[in-house]
Design a protein around this motif. Sequence first.
Motif, short mmCIF file in Angstrom:
data_model
loop_
_atom_site.label_atom_id
_atom_site.label_comp_id
_atom_site.label_asym_id
_atom_site.label_seq_id
_atom_site.Cartn_x
_atom_site.Cartn_y
_atom_site.Cartn_z
N ILE A 154 0.88 -1.19 0.00
CA ILE A 154 0.00 0.00 0.00
C ILE A 154 0.91 1.23 0.00
O ILE A 154 1.81 1.34 0.83
N HIS A 155 0.64 2.15 -0.93
CA HIS A 155 1.48 3.34 -1.03
C HIS A 155 0.84 4.51 -0.29
O HIS A 155 -0.37 4.54 -0.06
N GLN A 156 1.70 5.46 0.01
CA GLN A 156 1.21 6.64 0.71
C GLN A 156 0.16 7.33 -0.15
O GLN A 156 0.33 7.49 -1.36
N GLY A 157 -0.93 7.74 0.49
CA GLY A 157 -1.99 8.44 -0.24
C GLY A 157 -3.04 7.52 -0.84
O GLY A 157 -4.03 7.98 -1.37
N ASP A 158 -2.83 6.22 -0.75
CA ASP A 158 -3.82 5.29 -1.27
C ASP A 158 -5.03 5.25 -0.35
O ASP A 158 -4.94 5.49 0.85
N TRP A 159 -6.16 4.87 -0.94
CA TRP A 159 -7.33 4.50 -0.15
C TRP A 159 -7.79 3.17 -0.71
O TRP A 159 -8.42 3.11 -1.77
N LEU A 160 -7.44 2.11 0.00
CA LEU A 160 -7.81 0.77 -0.44
C LEU A 160 -9.03 0.29 0.33
O LEU A 160 -9.04 0.32 1.55
N THR A 161 -10.04 -0.14 -0.41
CA THR A 161 -11.24 -0.71 0.21
C THR A 161 -11.27 -2.20 -0.05
O THR A 161 -11.11 -2.64 -1.20
N ILE A 162 -11.47 -2.95 1.00
CA ILE A 162 -11.56 -4.41 0.89
C ILE A 162 -13.03 -4.78 1.06
O ILE A 162 -13.64 -4.45 2.09
N VAL A 163 -13.58 -5.42 0.05
CA VAL A 163 -14.98 -5.86 0.15
C VAL A 163 -15.02 -7.38 0.21
O VAL A 163 -14.05 -8.06 -0.13
N GLY A 164 -16.14 -7.87 0.65
CA GLY A 164 -16.31 -9.33 0.76
C GLY A 164 -17.38 -9.60 1.79
O GLY A 164 -17.66 -8.75 2.62
#
Lengths: 553, 298
Positions: A322-332
Amino acid sequence: MDELIGIDHLTFTYPHTNESTLENINLKIFADDFLLIAGDTGSGKTTLLSHLKKELMPNGHRSGYITFQHQDISKFTQLKSAQMVGFVSQNPRNQPVMATVIEELAFSLENIGCPSQEIGRRVAELSNYLGLDQWLHKRVDDLSGGQLQIVNLASVLILRPKVILLDEPTAQLDPLMTQNFMTILSRIHQELGMTIVMTEHNLAVPITMANRMVLISNRQIAVNDTPAVVISQMFQKAQLKRFVPEIPALFLRNYPQAGQLPLSVSSGQRLIHAKNLQFESVNSDLKTAERPKEASTIVSLKNVSFTFDERQSIVDHLSLDIHQGDWLTIVGKNGSGKSTLLSLIGGLRKPQHGRINLAGKTVWKMQTTERIKRLSFLSQEPSLQFGNETVFKELMVQAKQLGITNAESRAQKALENLRLTDLENKNPFDLSGGQQQLLGLAIAMIANPQLLVLDEPTNGLDPNTKHLIGEQLLNYQHRGGTIIMATHDMAFAAAFSGNCGFMFDGRLESILPRRRFFSGNFFFTTALNRLLRDQVPDAILVSDVRAGKGGAK
Amino acid sequence: MSRISIQKRFFFHIHPLAATGYFAGLITLLLLFNHVSIVLTAFLLIIFLNWFYLGIGKVERQLKFSFLMFLTIVVFNVFLNQGTGPYLWQTSILGLSFKLSYPALLYGSVMGLMLVEMLMAFVLFNSILTTNKLLAVFSPVSPRLALLVVLSINLVNTFNLQFKRLVLYQKTRNVDPFNGSIRKRLSVGMHFLGILLEGALVSGMERARSMDARGFGATKRSHYRIFKWQFSDSFFMTSSLIIFLALIGFKVGSFGWTNSALKFNGSFSVADGWILCLLGLFLLIPVISEKVADLWTN
């Protein structure tokens, strides 16, 4: 139609408050109604619902009459009340009292003195009707939230009431379980003719099932009509616009006069084909910040595996940067391992194999004080992270833990940003679920960390509050923060996140930019994408499209 | 070879009243005799019973859990009873002398083992007498009270789960009950207890509302599961009762028990032998009954 419940001139004021919560409410509920009660948070929906059952009536000053089959509801015996009116609450975990499903179903009948053989017959009948026969001997603690809510509904239904009251029953359920639950409710309504009265923020599914809808605004019933009419009126009010689900919002925005307002994907498709309605893409103002090209890696997972019981890996050889400034959403879906993964990233658990680095250091080996300065974690149940007498004190204690010099002003700012100022002297455990969520987020953000790890941050929140949270998180991201979020709130993820990925079989599959992620999905996507994938394949939000040229208006 | 689940065992299916009677007798008998050989035999047989019904994993966990308590009792007895020899070891530190007395060590070990036996017997009791069986036993007396007791037992599990989750998530607030000085850990533990109680109060009130809404307290409660008394229950109860009464007779005759730690020793008499055999038989009644029940299998 037979009047089942009559409310005449009901005015109610809670103790120690000057303003009434309900003002001159007049409402008739008929047999076989499916009535949906909508309104902003604090509008009095739950208070109104509680008045329909004697045991739930809140303490306070009350005037007016509430009748059930033309009899004063307050004069009902407890036995009659239990058998006439059923109630299912919001939190599935706070209703069951017995250890197993079969005992929970029998509990209600034992309460009314039902003979043993009759109990057996009714349990057999209902469990077959609802498909619970495979769960009967399961422990209640082992059920998911969605399964539990179905059991809660069954334990009320087994008393064969005339009406069932439900207070935001799907607030804590994932989309799949919400759909399952609502399908059962629809069956009960249509096949058994049972009257349903429900409050709900998430209106997308209920409005397709309800025959009536009531909007509560300014302590009164503002509108009492069919869902299509009420939704149209909600769309005109600024503070209620976000409550309107995607499909009707799309048509109200672009083709308000096209005809009967569609409330579902299928009715939307029918209208589009019937009137040859055209939609085209809008250059959406992409809210998510572009990641700087030279962005460093904030979090790195290498071959991480984790199991609770050495039989099944919850996380299986997962690698991720994960890089700085990312917004990662994990769905499931529930149980896929999202929360476990987040707890590993948050340094709360240690994987059996692999490494997780936060800014170059192994996250579970970091000193706690250093870790909480760099990384903030919001759990699914924020109350488990509380521990002080007041809201303000929670923030002050956290600020002092972090060594923040201007702790008081930072705490005040956090309260203002998340609209908690009026609650600063309240005990955190006395807050509503949504308010606890906001407090949890305030505690997480006060550190201004490098990384925010959020587990279902929009659980149980109304659309306006979700938007507020989304804006706050975007501001944080624009300031250089990184977000990893697990959610089953598709609309929120589609509106705000940067990248999305599926948690499946212990791994994170197909991490893609949100637009590509949702537009590429068929099932796990927004209602708007399902409706318009033929015309505007990349559209995932209502704001992504506008009326096309040449279509009927 | 996979273990047979406890739910398929004869002992699990005897009438709740018979099971309650057996465990009441068992707990009583474990408290009545403190002869070394009797306690040791009872300890080994309880381990066997728990292994037979619950599996080796659970037995290991129980022994790990109770080892510290056993050690504590031994240490206390050894420090508090230094007056009588023979002494196994003596030392003097900074003017304070310590004598490891053989009777004290023996007595402490026996007391410790008795506690561990009780805990293990209780675990087996919980596994055999599930909450619906407890309800069946106590409901005829007071249905509401029985239910409230059962709810309390169910809540223990919920409390444990919540405690584990609290420990996990409070790390985000730099609160950890497993780090720091003893005083700090105690303080954190009390703090956690407060949080758990607050949470339990909130969810308890919601649960109470739900119970009221479903008619709890409206009328006398009925009971779903009816247990019918069978011939096998009579056989089980009768054999348990005969052995129990015989052992009571020995106790009345003051056999198998030493009052004072200072007079504790490992001498063995004929009466102790009889007690040992009868207690062993009592403990093995469930297993013997399993084998007898197997003979009746088609």
